[in-house]
Design an enzyme around this catalytic site. Structure first.
Site, mmCIF file in Angstrom:
data_model
loop_
_atom_site.group_PDB
_atom_site.id
_atom_site.type_symbol
_atom_site.label_atom_id
_atom_site.label_comp_id
_atom_site.label_asym_id
_atom_site.label_seq_id
_atom_site.Cartn_x
_atom_site.Cartn_y
_atom_site.Cartn_z
ATOM 1 N N HIS A 125 17.133 -5.001 -38.737
ATOM 2 C CA HIS A 125 16.913 -5.708 -40.002
ATOM 3 C C HIS A 125 17.816 -5.168 -41.092
ATOM 4 O O HIS A 125 18.432 -5.906 -41.844
ATOM 5 C CB HIS A 125 15.478 -5.508 -40.472
ATOM 6 C CG HIS A 125 14.487 -5.975 -39.494
ATOM 7 N ND1 HIS A 125 13.526 -5.156 -38.975
ATOM 8 C CD2 HIS A 125 14.318 -7.169 -38.917
ATOM 9 C CE1 HIS A 125 12.806 -5.828 -38.119
ATOM 10 N NE2 HIS A 125 13.266 -7.055 -38.060
ATOM 11 N N ARG A 142 22.080 -18.591 -38.895
ATOM 12 C CA ARG A 142 21.189 -17.946 -37.920
ATOM 13 C C ARG A 142 19.747 -18.051 -38.408
ATOM 14 O O ARG A 142 19.298 -17.234 -39.218
ATOM 15 C CB ARG A 142 21.574 -16.480 -37.757
ATOM 16 C CG ARG A 142 22.950 -16.245 -37.136
ATOM 17 C CD ARG A 142 23.251 -14.750 -37.114
ATOM 18 N NE ARG A 142 24.296 -14.400 -36.176
ATOM 19 C CZ ARG A 142 25.517 -13.975 -36.535
ATOM 20 N NH1 ARG A 142 25.830 -13.871 -37.804
ATOM 21 N NH2 ARG A 142 26.400 -13.646 -35.618
ATOM 22 N N ARG A 198 21.640 -23.025 -36.306
ATOM 23 C CA ARG A 198 21.401 -22.653 -34.924
ATOM 24 C C ARG A 198 19.896 -22.423 -34.772
ATOM 25 O O ARG A 198 19.291 -21.733 -35.607
ATOM 26 C CB ARG A 198 22.132 -21.356 -34.579
ATOM 27 C CG ARG A 198 21.748 -20.940 -33.179
ATOM 28 C CD ARG A 198 22.286 -19.637 -32.727
ATOM 29 N NE ARG A 198 21.847 -18.496 -33.475
ATOM 30 C CZ ARG A 198 22.486 -17.323 -33.389
ATOM 31 N NH1 ARG A 198 23.559 -17.218 -32.643
ATOM 32 N NH2 ARG A 198 22.046 -16.289 -34.061
ATOM 33 N N GLU A 224 27.991 -18.997 -24.863
ATOM 34 C CA GLU A 224 27.789 -17.546 -24.901
ATOM 35 C C GLU A 224 27.591 -16.990 -23.498
ATOM 36 O O GLU A 224 27.825 -15.820 -23.241
ATOM 37 C CB GLU A 224 26.560 -17.199 -25.736
ATOM 38 C CG GLU A 224 26.648 -17.726 -27.149
ATOM 39 C CD GLU A 224 25.501 -17.262 -28.021
ATOM 40 O OE1 GLU A 224 25.719 -16.403 -28.871
ATOM 41 O OE2 GLU A 224 24.367 -17.771 -27.830
ATOM 42 N N ASN A 230 30.383 -12.767 -29.522
ATOM 43 C CA ASN A 230 29.659 -11.491 -29.425
ATOM 44 C C ASN A 230 28.912 -11.436 -28.101
ATOM 45 O O ASN A 230 28.984 -10.463 -27.356
ATOM 46 C CB ASN A 230 28.645 -11.332 -30.556
ATOM 47 C CG ASN A 230 29.265 -11.504 -31.921
ATOM 48 O OD1 ASN A 230 30.464 -11.322 -32.081
ATOM 49 N ND2 ASN A 230 28.467 -11.864 -32.902
ATOM 50 N N ASP A 231 28.165 -12.514 -27.839
ATOM 51 C CA ASP A 231 27.412 -12.530 -26.587
ATOM 52 C C ASP A 231 28.319 -12.813 -25.398
ATOM 53 O O ASP A 231 28.131 -12.248 -24.326
ATOM 54 C CB ASP A 231 26.280 -13.568 -26.660
ATOM 55 C CG ASP A 231 25.053 -12.981 -27.342
ATOM 56 O OD1 ASP A 231 24.704 -11.827 -27.024
ATOM 57 O OD2 ASP A 231 24.465 -13.656 -28.203
ATOM 58 N N ARG A 247 25.994 -5.192 -26.139
ATOM 59 C CA ARG A 247 26.686 -5.192 -27.432
ATOM 60 C C ARG A 247 26.040 -4.246 -28.440
ATOM 61 O O ARG A 247 26.657 -3.852 -29.420
ATOM 62 C CB ARG A 247 26.718 -6.618 -28.017
ATOM 63 C CG ARG A 247 25.358 -7.165 -28.323
ATOM 64 C CD ARG A 247 25.393 -8.640 -28.657
ATOM 65 N NE ARG A 247 25.409 -8.898 -30.088
ATOM 66 C CZ ARG A 247 25.221 -10.100 -30.623
ATOM 67 N NH1 ARG A 247 25.048 -11.165 -29.850
ATOM 68 N NH2 ARG A 247 25.241 -10.276 -31.915
ATOM 69 N N CYS A 306 32.506 -18.643 -33.530
ATOM 70 C CA CYS A 306 31.656 -18.104 -34.603
ATOM 71 C C CYS A 306 31.228 -16.663 -34.370
ATOM 72 O O CYS A 306 30.400 -16.137 -35.092
ATOM 73 C CB CYS A 306 30.442 -18.992 -34.832
ATOM 74 S SG CYS A 306 29.319 -19.040 -33.434
HETATM 75 C C1 PEP Z 1 27.548 -14.535 -30.902
HETATM 76 O O1 PEP Z 1 26.874 -14.151 -29.961
HETATM 77 O O2 PEP Z 1 28.795 -14.404 -30.958
HETATM 78 C C2 PEP Z 1 26.906 -15.174 -32.061
HETATM 79 C C3 PEP Z 1 27.626 -15.729 -33.002
HETATM 80 O O3 PEP Z 1 25.563 -15.131 -32.134
HETATM 81 P P1 PEP Z 1 24.740 -13.814 -32.492
HETATM 82 O O4 PEP Z 1 25.718 -12.767 -32.952
HETATM 83 O O5 PEP Z 1 23.779 -14.195 -33.550
HETATM 84 O O6 PEP Z 1 24.100 -13.477 -31.201
HETATM 85 MG MG MG Z 2 24.859 -14.859 -29.781
#
Ligand code: PEP
Ligand code: MG
Length: 754
Positions: A368, A475, A511, A610, A633-634, A644, A681
């Site tokens: 958080h 998000r 999302r 993802e 990211n995922d 991650r 993104c």
């Molecule tokens: C990602 O996974 O790249 C993404 C944008 O979503 P989050 O970081 O919220 O998992």
């Molecule tokens: Mg993600």
């Protein structure tokens, strides 16, 4: 308790100690007198006081029973001997046969060999151990619980006398380390970028009770009992208000309730009050003990529980305060918040304009605190081991979130250097601000659309400042994560319509809830999973619990109120999942229409890419979607099988590597062929060098954290896309694990500003 010593209810003893310490004469003789009084009343043959020097050594300061010549001679290194062990553990050590304990360190100068029974307790001050008080007896015996309690109370008063009174800094106490005062440096992890220099404010500030000793123990007991009763009532009420939520078990509240009714906790407080402490002092003593223990627990689950217990102490202190009002969180103008970790809404309780930085002992980037700090653009460094033990309220501190470091009580040259870097940052910001209204075209005329990632209402405040052309990723789970309870339909609708209003016609892609994995809600029951990142999360949860997802879709449709709705689903791993999710959207739109409510003027439903599985099923997926967005990211996490959130592996693999670039190329080509709009993104879209590669690969919609927009735009303006495409195409065939340095060379060669 058959322990027998004459000493029960140390009220008069505490007074004697206070008088001894406050009396005239040299400081040393006052300390000598204090240990003599304690030895007598505890019927102990030995009573010794050790205090911590600035060097970290624990030095024998006074003793009754051991050899007087050992005073100021016997010194123990941190962790050395039983005394060091008590400091390490931060709690009492009660032994019937001390010389047999593995940590026992024999010091011939003390002449302590004939003593077997040993009881030592830490002198705690603001959660920090400043010394150790020991009693010893010749015979082998265990001290009873009452005696342990009594000695702890005595230690608390002694700590107050040593650290808080006018004695500090005098005679032998001159060099005692009440609080660290030397410059220190700690290495942690960046949670939110930036630099700050300011004044430490402890989130869990130790409340120094104004009065330690009560005049009327019975009246104090009544006051304590009432406060505990009020606290229990308050928590029970909070629990009652939580019934009927979708399968929630409210672990946190449950734990609060359990602790609030815990007999051990109640008894400790009660005993402390009966012994002559004020109720506030009793809470502080119990809390100090928890806090010291907190730092020692290895099991994060246990630590979390102890944290709850500490919160409870806070609440109880508030109930004891005159008006029962919440503790006012006054901040200096340059506050740097220091905490173990920050929970939902904690940061938002502080004045945003005065809060310049945050340092945390624990946490993770996805916690958080990290999320909110990034949204508010407050520099934040976490995972600073030992932080709270090394910093005191009011200390000057530097948050260097560029490199994930903290400087405590920094030297003037370090302050100077950081201020110079802060000035450079400010200058760069001003430069980016000037670019705000310049459209992002490459030198050869390709339009690149730069969008912003957001998740909280506060994010929208800076949308205009960044010059972003919309929100490419909203998000929605953040609202759930910073709330104390599950946001209901109205709260969701309100947030979404606020976002659309604030975006003022710019596109917003919502999302749906991406919960699970590392995004855990304290109020929702979640089974502990062995592999949460691979577990029941995101769309999987949404499809298995359609009520939650449908409620959200309904709120989105209501908030849209006839405007365009763009919605996408996280972590889609198979086309069937997307098909099912899309059907829910259609179902909810039809539901709204049947009730005569405005349907979205335009409906665009997309999938996040993802899960790598989709890359080999784009031919099936793309015709069903209106757009796709790549969550790098995922995607990286799953491609490299590297968590991650785990710093040990998260940065081990480079997104600028042939396998990633090839995957991104495959997606881009498939989207181009089918005419499917695609954006990136993940965080990499906001880093100029990575964004340079994305543009070279043909991507022209990038959504990123707000801080990335200026630097990426500057890069775009300096970039020739066609030349970049040719250069990057050659790197795709590389045989190295990373092509970062080659990309850097290419960018330099093409005079791209990175
Ligand atoms: C990602 O996974 O790249 C993404 C944008 O979503 P989050 O970081 O919220 O998992
Ligand atoms: Mg993600």
């Amino acid at each position: 308790m058959p322990t027998g010593p004459a000493f029960r209810g140390p009220r008069s003893l505490l007074r004697q100690i206070r008088e001894a310490m406050a009396g005239g004469g040299p400081v040393q003789s006052r300390l000598d007198m204090a240990v003599r009084i304690i030895a007598q009343s505890m019927v102990a043959e030995v009573c010794s006081l050790y205090l911590r020097r600035a060097s970290g050594d624990l030095e024998l300061f006074a003793t009754e029973g051991l050899s007087a010549s050992a005073v100021h001679v016997t010194k123990l290194k941190p962790g050395e001997g039983l005394v060091g062990e008590i400091v390490r553990l931060g709690r009492p050590l009660n032994l019937s046969d001390a010389p047999n304990h593995p940590a026992f360190a024999y010091r011939p100068e003390t002449g302590e060999d004939p003593y077997h029974a040993f009881l030592g307790v830490p002198l705690l001050r603001g959660g920090r151990t400043i010394g150790v008080l020991v009693v010893q007896n010749r015979t082998e015996r265990n001290y009873g619980d009452d005696e342990v309690e009594d000695l702890q109370i005595i230690a608390m008063v002694l700590a107050e006398m040593v650290a808080g009174g006018e004695l500090v800094g005098q005679g032998p106490l001159k060099d005692v380390e009440i609080a660290p005062h030397k410059p220190e440096w700690l290495k942690g992890v960046q949670f939110a970028d930036g630099l700050a220099f300011g004044t430490a404010v402890l989130h869990e500030a130790p409340v120094a009770p104004e009065q330690l000793l009560s005049d009327d123990a019975a009246a104090e007991g009544v006051r304590l009992a009432k406060a505990i009763g009020d606290l229990q009532g308050q928590i029970d009420k909070m629990m009652d208000g939580q019934h009927g939520l979708v399968g929630a078990s409210f672990e946190v509240l449950e734990t609060y309730r359990m602790f609030a009714h815990d007999r051990g906790w109640n008894r400790s407080l009660d005993e402390a009050v009966r012994s002559g402490l004020t109720a506030e002092a009793a809470v502080e003593r119990v809390r100090s003990e928890h806090r010291a223990r907190l730092g020692q627990a290895r099991d994060p689950y246990l630590r979390e529980r102890l944290h709850d217990l500490e919160d409870l102490n806070d609440r109880l202190l508030r109930h004891l305060s005159a008006d029962g009002a919440a503790v006012d969180r006054q901040l200096p103008d340059d506050a740097i918040l220091i905490a173990r970790n920050l929970g939902p809404a904690d940061i938002l309780e502080y004045d945003r304009h005065k809060l310049k930085g945050i340092l945390l002992e624990e946490g993770s980037t996805g916690s958080h605190a990290g999320i909110v700090a990034r949204a508010l653009e407050i520099p934040c460094v976490g995972r600073l081991v030992g932080l709270r033990d090394r910093v005191s309220q009011g200390d000057p501190v530097i948050v260097d979130a560029e490199s994930g470091e903290a400087y405590l009580r920094p030297r003037p040259d370090v302050v100077g250097a950081i201020q110079a870097r802060m000035a450079v940052r400010a200058q760069r910001r001003a430069e980016f601000a000037r670019l705000r209204d310049t459209p992002a075209f490459t030198r050869d005329g390709a339009k690149i659309t730069l969008l912003m990632n957001a998740g909280l209402a506060v994010d929208l405040d800076i949308l205009g400042e960044t010059g972003a052309e919309g929100i490419g990723l909203f998000r929605t789970e953040f609202q759930f994560m910073v709330a104390e309870e599950l946001p209901r339909f109205n709260a969701q609708t309100q947030l979404y319509s606020h976002v659309l209003d604030a975006a003022d016609g710019l596109p917003v892609t919502f999302r749906t809830l991406d919960l699970g994995g590392d995004k855990i809600l304290p109020y929702l029951e979640a089974e502990r999973e062995d592999n949460p990142a691979l577990g029941w999360r995101a769309i999987r949860m949404g499809l298995d619990r359609p009520a939650l997802l449908r409620l959200q879709l309904r709120a989105l449709i209501a908030a849209t109120n006839g405007r365009e709705l763009r919605v996408m689903f996280p972590l889609v791993a198979s086309v069937d999942e997307f098909r099912a999710a899309r059907a829910l959207v259609d179902h909810e739109v039809a539901w709204a229409e049947r009730r005569g409510r405005p349907a979205p003027s335009e409906l665009r439903v997309g999938a996040m890419i993802e899960a790598p599985s989709l890359i080999w099923h784009l031919d099936a997926l793309l015709p069903m979607t209106d757009f796709v967005s790549i969550g790098t990211n995922d995607l990286m996490q799953y491609m490299f099988a590297a968590d991650r959130g785990n710093p040990r592996v998260a940065s081990r693999y480079d997104p600028l590597s042939p396998p990633v670039l090839r995957a991104l190329q495959t997606i881009q080509e498939a989207c181009q062929e089918t005419g499917t709009p695609v954006s990136v993104c993940g965080e990499m879209a906001g880093r100029p060098l990575e964004a340079f590669v994305l543009i070279a690969l043909g991507y022209d919609h990038l959504s990123m954290p707000p801080g990335g927009i200026g630097p990426v735009k500057r890069m775009v303006l300096s970039c020739d896309r066609e030349a970049a495409r040719r250069g990057v195409a050659a790197l795709l065939k590389g045989s190295a694990g990373s092509v970062r340095s080659e990309v850097e060379t290419l960018a330099r060669k093409l005079s791209v500003v990175i």
